[in-house]
Design an enzyme around this catalytic site. Structure first.
Site, mmCIF file in Angstrom:
data_model
loop_
_atom_site.group_PDB
_atom_site.id
_atom_site.type_symbol
_atom_site.label_atom_id
_atom_site.label_comp_id
_atom_site.label_asym_id
_atom_site.label_seq_id
_atom_site.Cartn_x
_atom_site.Cartn_y
_atom_site.Cartn_z
ATOM 1 N N SER A 29 0.817 -1.215 0.000
ATOM 2 C CA SER A 29 0.000 0.000 0.000
ATOM 3 C C SER A 29 0.846 1.257 0.000
ATOM 4 O O SER A 29 0.312 2.353 0.134
ATOM 5 C CB SER A 29 -0.923 -0.007 1.215
ATOM 6 N N THR A 49 1.502 6.885 0.296
ATOM 7 C CA THR A 49 0.588 5.774 0.011
ATOM 8 C C THR A 49 0.500 5.497 -1.486
ATOM 9 O O THR A 49 0.788 6.386 -2.299
ATOM 10 C CB THR A 49 -0.831 6.108 0.521
ATOM 11 N N ARG A 75 -7.790 8.588 -9.599
ATOM 12 C CA ARG A 75 -8.304 8.869 -8.255
ATOM 13 C C ARG A 75 -7.160 9.298 -7.311
ATOM 14 O O ARG A 75 -6.089 8.701 -7.291
ATOM 15 C CB ARG A 75 -8.981 7.609 -7.716
ATOM 16 N N THR A 99 -5.460 7.463 8.054
ATOM 17 C CA THR A 99 -5.402 6.322 7.145
ATOM 18 C C THR A 99 -6.825 5.812 6.957
ATOM 19 O O THR A 99 -7.715 6.137 7.735
ATOM 20 C CB THR A 99 -4.468 5.214 7.692
ATOM 21 N N GLY A 100 -7.027 5.034 5.912
ATOM 22 C CA GLY A 100 -8.360 4.498 5.666
ATOM 23 C C GLY A 100 -8.977 5.089 4.409
ATOM 24 O O GLY A 100 -8.255 5.568 3.523
HETATM 25 C C1 SD4 Z 1 -6.382 6.729 0.439
HETATM 26 N N1 SD4 Z 1 -6.064 6.999 2.810
HETATM 27 O O1 SD4 Z 1 -5.838 6.829 -0.648
HETATM 28 C C2 SD4 Z 1 -5.531 6.364 1.626
HETATM 29 C C3 SD4 Z 1 -5.440 4.884 1.666
HETATM 30 C C4 SD4 Z 1 -5.353 4.276 2.996
HETATM 31 O O2 SD4 Z 1 -5.935 2.568 4.295
HETATM 32 O O3 SD4 Z 1 -4.931 4.837 3.967
HETATM 33 N N2 SD4 Z 1 -5.806 3.082 3.112
HETATM 34 O O4 SD4 Z 1 -7.593 6.861 0.597
#
Ligand code: SD4
Length: 339
Positions: free
Chosen positions: A93, A213, A223, A246-247
């Site tokens: 990731s 990320t 995106r 995160t998320g």
């Molecule tokens: C996103 N926040 O691109 C990032 C991805 C992430 O857990 O943190 N995933 O939306």
């Protein structure tokens, strides 16, 4: 990776700045002397420097702490720490080996912010592993805050970054498996680790942060998430503290999450309380479908107190402070589905 143990972890250590930065690096003899006279002060002396990061990334926090212990500043620490995970091909990731978008392109988002409130970011960056370092170059060597896509790539190359293939065999084969059904549904938690967000306070008490990320796996081409957006994925205010997210980035952007956490700390909330309130803003929205996605925040305040909170179980923070580098399970909102 087992995340069975739940530990509530608001740190109460560290009021280091109250005793002045000059004694933060003092030797043991001084510490003991001060301790005998003022028992509470010993905690202060031990509390800085510190580094926290999203998920279980002890190698990254260890690198950042090495920089801080050597007298390096928080900005260098967070950049160097993030680079460890960007180069780690096993992490799918972040950086090299990140999972691609629907079309098989690995595109990276990153940002960095220093103690003065300067910041730099790259979005939709292809073929460069160390997106966080390109973000730093944007901050330091351009009049801009953010570069995207082809422009970001050309800038990186002009700064000496070597283009390379970021799609590893492992990520390619995961993408090929995904294509069989091609379900477009964000995954709640990616076990192992996820977007890396890192916050550090150096021996001078100054704060910096970074976030890097490859974004949501199998996202639509083009995106961009929260991670490179200052105020959403990351915010640093050297007078107050810092936060990183995160998320599911779309949900973080809608609530300007990291800025919110820092502003809540400005109003007097602890880092833990501020992270909880920012998560509540998401889950308490009318018609929130929070059961379908994860968001987590970590935060630190100027005193060296830390906090973390997420919607669902299994979010964690790695914290290196007082010689201990540990992964700490985060408290979370949705207890009913995880009892
Ligand atoms: C996103 N926040 O691109 C990032 C991805 C992430 O857990 O943190 N995933 O939306």
């Amino acid at each position: 990776m087992k995340r069975r143990q739940f530990i509530k972890h608001t740190s109460l250590t560290g009021v280091g700045l109250a005793v002045g930065s000059s004694i933060l690096g003092c030797d043991d003899t001084n510490s003991k002397k001060i301790t005998e006279d003022h028992k509470s002060v010993i905690t202060d002396l031990k509390s800085l420097p510190l580094v926290i990061a999203t998920w279980g990334v002890k190698d990254a926090t260890s690198k950042a702490m090495e920089v801080l212990q050597a007298g390096g500043n928080a900005l260098d620490a967070v950049e160097q720490g993030c680079r460890i995970e960007e180069a780690n091909e096993k992490g799918q990731s972040v950086g090299k080996g990140g999972l691609p978008d629907r079309d098989g392109n690995v595109t990276l988002d990153a940002c960095i912010m220093d103690k003065h409130g300067n910041c730099g970011a790259v979005v939709y960056l292809k073929n460069i592993t160390h997106a966080v370092s390109v973000a730093r170059k944007v901050m330091e060597d351009t009049p801009h805050v953010m570069l995207a896509g082809e422009g970001a790539l050309q800038f990186a190359i002009s700064q000496g970054f070597e283009p390379e293939e970021l799609l590893t065999e492992a990520s390619k084969s995961a993408w090929e498996k995904w294509k069989v059904e091609a379900k477009y549904k964000p995954i709640i938690n990616i076990e192992n680790h996820d977007t890396i967000g890192m916050l550090a306070i150096d021996k001078n008490g100054d704060i910096s942060g970074a976030c890097t990320t490859s974004g949501l796996a199998y996202k639509m081409a083009g995106r961009v998430g929260d991670s490179p957006i200052i105020g959403s994925g990351l915010f640093v205010d050297n007078e107050i503290g810092a936060a990183v997210a995160t998320g599911l980035g779309e949900e973080v952007v809608k609530t300007v999450g990291s800025f919110l956490v820092v502003e809540l700390m400005r109003q007097g909330k602890s880092p833990q309380e501020a992270c909880e309130e920012a998560i509540h803003r998401i889950v308490k929205k009318p018609n929130s479908n929070y059961k379908d996605f994860q968001v987590g925040y970590i935060a630190v305040n100027k005193k060296g107190e830390t906090g973390s909170y997420s919607i669902h179980q299994w979010f964690s923070m790695t914290k290196f402070q007082d010689g201990v580098n540990e992964q700490i399970q985060s408290d979370f909102y949705n207890k009913t589905d995880h009892s």
